[in-house]
Each structure stands twice: as C-alpha cells, then as structure tokens.
Design an enzyme around this catalytic site. Structure first.
Site: not given
Length: 483
Positions: A150, A222-223, A120
């Site tokens: 993801d 942070n992803s 994402h």
C-alpha cells in the site's frame, strides 16, 4: 471542643495539602509531551492529495429536435445543443463525463519533488493533484505503486521543497508517544497524537507489512500521511483503520518506514517491487499442534503445503516442517514469516531453521522471486455423495478419493475422503465432510488400509496432527486421541 492548638494544626494541614496540589499540577503538566515545535517544524512537508477519475454516464435521451421555426444558429439553439447534444441522426449523442474525487495525504521525501502516499489513495486515478501547505498545487506524475504494501511514489515539478527526516521504527517502544499530520475528511494539516499500541501486527489483507498499531485518531483522508516520533522523525505511513462505522475507533495501523522506503527505492529505481519467495503455504502453530510436536510452547510457522517448482521444494522442505527462524531471525508466529522472506535478497542462499519429526535442523534455501500470480485460486469443493463407510476412526466415515475429485483438487496419489463426521474427536478437531486426509503426524496417508495402521499405532491420550485438503487449501488440525 477542639482547642486553639488543634484548630491551628488542622488549618496548617489543609494549607499544606493545598500547596502540594498547586505545586503538583504544573509539574504534571510539564511532564506531558510538547507537540508544538514538532508540528511547526514538519507540517510544511505534509501535503494534501486529491485524485479524480473520468466517469461516463449512459446517454438515454433522443437526438435533439429544435422546435419548428427556431433558427439552429441562434442563441437558443446553442443553449439546447450544449445540454442535449447535436440535432439529427439516430445514434445517441456522446456521453458526457464527470470526475470522481477522493482525498488523502502524503509527505515530501526529497527537495526535488518526490512524494510518498498510499497506493489506495491514488488507485485508479486519471489525475493526481498535490497541494502544498503554501496553497500551491501541482499535477503529479505517478512513479509507481505497490498494492501489497500500500505504498505509492509521486513526483511534482518543483524545487527547494521542505522535506521530512526519516526515523527508525525498530526502536519504537510500545507506549511511546507518536503524532500524525494529515487531511482527515479534507481538513488540511490536522494534528492528532497518541501512543504506540503494538508492533508487528499482521492484517489478513496485508501479508508483507508488520504494521505499527497506534491509538492515534486516523480518519478517511489521513491515509498516506506521516507518523512521527517525538524527535520529529517519520517512523511510519498511516495506512488503515479498524472501524465498524467508518470513523476512528482507537485502532490505527501504520506502515513501518523501513518497509515503505525499501519499496520507494525500488519504485524509483525500476518502477516495480521484487520480493523474496520461499514457496510454502503456512499456518499458525496452535497449543494443541505444539503438543503434537512435543514443543514446549507454540512458535514458528507450520508448513501445510510445499508448492511445486518452488525454492522450498528444491531445498527439500516438507509438509509438516515447522519453520523456527529465517536467516537468524526468529519466527514467533506464522504471520511473521512472509515479511521476513519478502525482504530477503533474491537468488541468494538463506538459512532456515526447522523442526522435523521433533528434531531441529537447518536447511539452506536459495530464495526465488515472488511471482505476480502467487495466490492459488480458491474454490469450494461440492460435498461428495456419501458412500457406504468402511472405516470410522474418531467418528469419521472414510472412503477412497474419487478420480474426479482428485483431479479437481490437483492431488497426487493417496489421501482418504471424509464422507461424514459424527460426534467425537474428529468433529471437535474441526474436520468436516468433504475434507481429504493427506497426513497424520509425519505419515503420508496413501490408502484406507494404511490409515488404519497409522491410527492404531497412535499413542492414546496424546494429540495427533492431521493434514487435510479443504478446497484447494491444505490445513493442519490437532486431533485428541482418546485414551
């Protein structure tokens, strides 16, 4: 009055307690984890990722008309053309684009430039920029990404890069300290720490990932960053937060590193991800349903539907079977089954332990490959026009299923239509108007007459399980039979 001896004893006692507190404080501090060496050894391999996407604005302004007497080749003509387009013509000038930018994190897994992040983070990007800790920036190539887990893999043209050591998320224990490094809100190399809150969490939008839940502060940006154990090993990829405000609320979720690296390996080798496929629609075994199966406790995954032309159908799995284990791995909840099956080798046999009609048995299933379009289209069935009821068990008005509705739901022969639900056991079970009853316990319901026979034979005071078709999705419901 206290004697001198008593005052001396009191003073010595206070002094002793004070000394104990002074001594205890540093000991307690020394017992806390030391994060500094871990951060210094690993932060260089954590990267900042920014993406941009070209957007176009509609051009509603008319063609440029320069004031009379103003030369077109002069400086004012150039300036006006720069902002308003070319002169003349009836067509509007070309639309001008701008960049939409998003930020995320990632980490380097090989010295020759492979970087892992979230799908994402880079989804829909026209350009992906990776910035290293030494401020060097690179335009990355997208090797591949997988929406179901993801996970995405990038490649930058660089050599001799710092890398991270991969660990084992299976050995993580609930309550263990973990640490995250990333770029929340664009602040590079921010460090946050917390503990493992739970393991094997399954989220509604992610069927193939048994997430690690932590209370590490994870925020937008942070992803894609790494989650470390206290040995400095990566045990997960920070992926999602649960929040009602968009910020950290104590519920963070990371992809286990084993799941991520399996996806990374497939994306690097062939550019896409293959997963095992059983071909069943499943649901949770509730306490009431477990009672109807005479199970000691709720466990396993209850088969609500066997998809046509699927490995499950070929192996003889049936609606109403409870899957207890897969290739020797216990299935404690229905949500545990998809990631287990997804990792199974394709075109290889798997042993599936099931409970059928109260008896355990083992079925061998040759696992297929998960289709790209694996989810059935969800549609709501409009409430049918109620007809004069003929049979009303448990407060339900029932009729034969009309041909038009049967065709719309893609039902085979059989089933009875619920046209109305009065107060009673059926309403308490959650059965609604418009449901089609397909099975009761292990009995297929083929007609109103047969359903009446099945209902009359049900033991009073026990729970029965009823399979209903709601929309295009089947679901089992526990129904209490009155005494």
């Amino acid at each position: 009055m206290k004697t001198t001896s008593q005052r001396l004893h009191a003073f010595l006692l206070i002094l002793l307690v004070s000394l104990c507190l002074v001594v205890a404080s540093p000991v307690h501090a020394r017992g806390l984890p030391e994060f500094v060496p871990l951060v210094e050894a690993n932060s260089a391999a954590v990267v900042n990722i920014s993406t941009s996407r070209a957007m176009e604005l509609p051009s509603g302004h008319p063609p440029l008309q320069l004031p009379e007497g103003l030369p077109e080749d002069g400086p004012f003509g150039d300036l006006l053309r720069r902002f308003f387009g070319e002169r003349g013509g009836s067509a509007p000038p070309p639309r001008r684009g701008f960049d939409s930018t998003s930020l995320g994190s990632g980490f380097i897994i090989s010295s020759d430039g492979y970087v892992v992040t979230n799908h994402h983070v880079i989804q829909g990007a026209d350009e992906i920029e990776v910035r290293l800790s030494d401020r060097r920036t690179f335009i990355a190539e997208l090797i591949g990404s997988d929406p179901r887990t993801d996970v995405a893999v990038l490649r930058i043209e660089a050599r001799d890069l710092p890398t991270l050591t991969l660990g084992d998320s299976e050995s993580l224990r609930v309550g263990e300290w973990v640490l995250a490094i990333g770029s929340p809100f664009g602040f590079d190399h921010s460090v946050t720490a917390g503990i493992v809150s739970a393991k094997g969490r399954n989220l509604p939008s992610e069927s193939y990932v048994p997430f690690i839940q932590t209370d590490v502060a994870i925020n937008p940006g942070n992803s894609g960053g790494p989650l470390f154990n206290m040995n400095g090993e990566v045990v997960g990829i920070n992926s999602q937060i649960y929040s009602r405000t968009g910020g950290f609320m104590g519920l963070s979720f990371a992809i286990p590193i084993e799941v991520a690296m399996d996806v990374v390996g497939q994306l690097r080798d062939k550019g896409y991800v293959s997963r095992g496929w059983l071909g069943v629609i499943i649901q949770e075994v509730t306490r009431e349903l477990a009672d109807s199966f005479s199970m000691e406790r709720p466990t396993g995954a209850l088969v609500a539907r066997v998809l046509p032309d699927s490995p499950a159908q070929a192996a003889g799995l049936r609606t109403g079977d409870v899957i207890l284990s897969f290739n020797g791995t216990e299935v404690p909840r229905s949500s545990a089954l998809p990631p287990i099956v997804g990792r199974a080798p394709i075109d290889r046999p798997a042993r599936v332990e099931i409970l059928r009609d109260g008896k355990p048995m083992t079925v061998e299933v040759v696992i297929g490959e998960l289709p790209s379009e694996d989810e059935l289209a969800q549609s709501r069935v409009q409430d049918p026009t109620p007809a004069q009821p003929r049979f009303k068990p448990f407060g339900m008005h029932l009729e034969t299923v009309p041909d038009e509705l049967r065709e719309r739901l893609e039902l085979a022969a059989g089933g009875v239509l619920v046209t109305e639900v009065e107060s009673g056991p059926a309403q308490r079970a959650g059965i609604r108007r418009g449901d089609v009853i397909l099975m009761i316990n292990s009995h297929d319901i083929l007609s109103l007459e047969q359903m009446q026979e099945v209902v009359e034979a049900l033991p009073p005071g026990r729970s029965a399980r009823v399979l209903v078709q709601r929309g295009q999705g089947p679901i089992w419901m526990p129904l209490d039979v009155p005494e």
